[in-house]
Design a protein around this motif. Sequence first.
Motif, short mmCIF file in Angstrom:
data_model
loop_
_atom_site.label_atom_id
_atom_site.label_comp_id
_atom_site.label_asym_id
_atom_site.label_seq_id
_atom_site.Cartn_x
_atom_site.Cartn_y
_atom_site.Cartn_z
N ASP A 61 72.97 33.93 109.88
CA ASP A 61 71.85 33.16 110.40
C ASP A 61 70.59 33.61 109.69
OD1 ASP A 61 73.37 31.72 112.25
OD2 ASP A 61 73.08 33.22 113.83
N PRO A 63 66.14 32.82 109.02
CA PRO A 63 64.97 32.34 109.75
C PRO A 63 64.59 30.90 109.42
CG PRO A 63 64.30 33.83 108.00
CD PRO A 63 65.80 33.86 108.05
N SER A 65 66.23 26.90 108.25
CA SER A 65 67.48 26.17 108.40
C SER A 65 68.04 25.63 107.10
CB SER A 65 67.30 25.02 109.40
OG SER A 65 66.26 24.18 108.97
N LYS A 127 58.51 26.98 106.63
CA LYS A 127 58.18 27.35 108.00
C LYS A 127 59.48 27.76 108.70
CE LYS A 127 55.35 25.41 111.74
NZ LYS A 127 54.63 24.19 112.15
N SER A 128 59.40 28.80 109.54
CA SER A 128 60.60 29.27 110.23
C SER A 128 61.13 28.17 111.15
CB SER A 128 60.32 30.53 111.03
OG SER A 128 59.59 30.24 112.20
N THR A 129 62.43 28.13 111.30
CA THR A 129 63.08 27.14 112.15
C THR A 129 62.59 27.27 113.58
OG1 THR A 129 65.02 27.25 110.72
CG2 THR A 129 65.32 26.27 112.91
N GLU A 130 62.43 28.50 114.05
CA GLU A 130 61.95 28.73 115.42
C GLU A 130 60.56 28.12 115.62
OE1 GLU A 130 60.67 32.52 118.20
OE2 GLU A 130 62.23 32.81 116.69
N ASP A 131 59.69 28.28 114.64
CA ASP A 131 58.34 27.73 114.75
C ASP A 131 58.34 26.21 114.68
OD1 ASP A 131 57.16 30.19 115.12
OD2 ASP A 131 56.68 30.47 113.01
N VAL A 133 60.88 24.28 115.82
CA VAL A 133 61.41 23.87 117.13
C VAL A 133 60.34 23.98 118.21
CG1 VAL A 133 63.08 24.47 118.93
CG2 VAL A 133 63.81 24.36 116.54
N ASN A 134 59.54 25.03 118.15
CA ASN A 134 58.52 25.28 119.18
C ASN A 134 57.19 24.57 118.88
OD1 ASN A 134 60.24 26.94 120.64
ND2 ASN A 134 59.65 28.75 119.46
N THR A 136 54.99 25.19 116.70
CA THR A 136 53.93 26.16 116.44
C THR A 136 53.03 25.63 115.33
OG1 THR A 136 55.47 27.93 117.02
CG2 THR A 136 53.47 28.58 115.83
N ALA A 141 52.21 30.01 112.50
CA ALA A 141 53.65 30.07 112.20
C ALA A 141 53.96 31.11 111.13
CB ALA A 141 54.13 28.70 111.74
#
Length: 165
Positions: A61, A63, A65, A127-131, A133-134, A136, A141
């Motif tokens: 995994d 950071p 995608s 940009k990070s996948t988490e950011d 999704v959220n 950000t 980010a």
Amino acid sequence: MEKAKKMTFGVLAMLVLLPAMLLLSACGDPYEIEYGEYQVVGYLAINHTTNERTEYGRDDDMPVSFRFTGSMTLNEDGTISNCQFADAYSIDSDGNIDIRRDNATALTGYFEGDVLYVLYTEEQGMKSTEDIVNNTPDDEATFYTMYAIYTLNGTPLPTDDTTTE
């Protein structure tokens, strides 16, 4: 008079030959690589905020995608075969590689020994996948510079495991 002509010719020859010799010595030796099929074995992510460098395996995994997975065959004549995104390359004496498609730079990268690192993000990074999704905002980010790590025939990278039994 003949002596002056010889002396002038000698000085002119030195003025031409000396810079040419310096230019040739400054070019350095070509960077030696093994030719053949290079396959992705992992990824290198560089965090823009912390400059932390983290290597990931092919199936880990990450950071971000997006994964760059294309393999390519580097031929001795500077062409690339078995690759959808590139058809030629050049390597400077420091191991920096320019990967081209239709004479335009498609990707850049560098060799460290026999390991090839190909940059597949733009200057601003990914940009990070988490950011994403959220939702950000970009100014809050985390962005990453991403490299695909290639080895000849997909040879695994050496592990840094120093544990003893």
